[in-house]
Design a protein around this motif. Sequence first.
Motif, short mmCIF file in Angstrom:
data_model
loop_
_atom_site.label_atom_id
_atom_site.label_comp_id
_atom_site.label_asym_id
_atom_site.label_seq_id
_atom_site.Cartn_x
_atom_site.Cartn_y
_atom_site.Cartn_z
N SER A 81 0.82 -1.22 0.00
CA SER A 81 0.00 0.00 0.00
C SER A 81 0.85 1.26 0.00
O SER A 81 0.36 2.34 -0.34
N LYS A 87 1.77 2.84 -6.88
CA LYS A 87 0.93 4.04 -6.87
C LYS A 87 0.98 4.78 -8.21
O LYS A 87 -0.05 5.17 -8.77
N MET A 119 -10.87 3.74 -6.88
CA MET A 119 -11.83 4.08 -5.84
C MET A 119 -13.25 3.65 -6.20
O MET A 119 -14.01 3.19 -5.35
N ARG A 156 -6.39 -3.34 1.72
CA ARG A 156 -5.78 -2.12 2.27
C ARG A 156 -6.02 -0.96 1.31
O ARG A 156 -5.97 -1.13 0.09
N PRO A 157 -6.24 0.25 1.85
CA PRO A 157 -6.37 1.43 0.98
C PRO A 157 -4.99 1.86 0.47
O PRO A 157 -3.98 1.67 1.14
N ASN A 159 -3.00 5.19 -0.64
CA ASN A 159 -3.06 6.65 -0.54
C ASN A 159 -1.86 7.29 -1.25
O ASN A 159 -0.74 6.77 -1.19
N GLU A 162 -1.89 11.92 0.82
CA GLU A 162 -3.04 12.03 1.71
C GLU A 162 -4.38 11.90 0.98
O GLU A 162 -5.44 12.25 1.53
N LYS A 163 -4.35 11.39 -0.22
CA LYS A 163 -5.58 11.16 -0.96
C LYS A 163 -5.65 9.68 -1.35
O LYS A 163 -4.70 9.14 -1.90
N GLN A 164 -6.80 9.06 -1.06
CA GLN A 164 -6.95 7.65 -1.41
C GLN A 164 -7.22 7.52 -2.91
O GLN A 164 -8.10 8.18 -3.46
N TYR A 167 -7.50 0.56 -3.95
CA TYR A 167 -7.39 -0.50 -2.94
C TYR A 167 -6.45 -1.59 -3.46
O TYR A 167 -6.39 -1.86 -4.67
#
Length: 215
Positions: A81, A87, A119, A156-157, A159, A162-164, A167
């Motif tokens: 995550s 990411k 999301m 788990r998310p 991020n 600080e932005k999701q 998953y």
Amino acid sequence: MGHNRSSIIFNYLRSFRGKLNLLMVFSVLVPFIVASGVLGFMLEKNLQRMYNNRLKAGIETFNLVLSNREKELDLSLNKLSFDNTLKITLELQIFSQLQNYLVQQASGFDLSYLEITDMEKTFRISTNFDAGLLPDTCPPTTLISQESHIWLCQTRPINQKEKQIGYVTGSVSLTNSHFTKYLEDKLIDEYMIWIDDELALTGLSQIIGPPELSR
């Protein structure tokens, strides 16, 4: 002739010598029968106690093994995550590269399955697995049993600043040959495991009902 033989036996048993011999026979047989009954009862109780102790030890061992697998899954998904490569690839939606990366990470973390979703869950990028067998999300760690398969599953998310953005879902199989062999080595004996009164995992060829622990 039979009547005479019966009379002889009856007269002998009425005699002092016959009564004495009969008393000796009873004095030997009665303690033997009582001792056999007591020993049989003690043996049965000891065997039952040994069985219960081994069963409880097996349950404790399985719980420990399961707990270790949960911790490994939790640690792996926590690292994923926060994976920057994952990411960036997710944000750019480079799906082919993302799937290849998931396969590599699943192998590296010894996971049976990995999946990434955005999301809105408009896409599901995963390793080779029938994703329909797993729910959309598995928070917290969930034990899933379906047909002849059992998984530990967790979501788990992900991020970014600080932005999701999505998953990550992962699972470990409790029915693959590697884990079942490990379980056999740890439990020593053959085993059967039930989930919600349904037989989920066994090392036996013959199916029997779930055991009851004696108090």
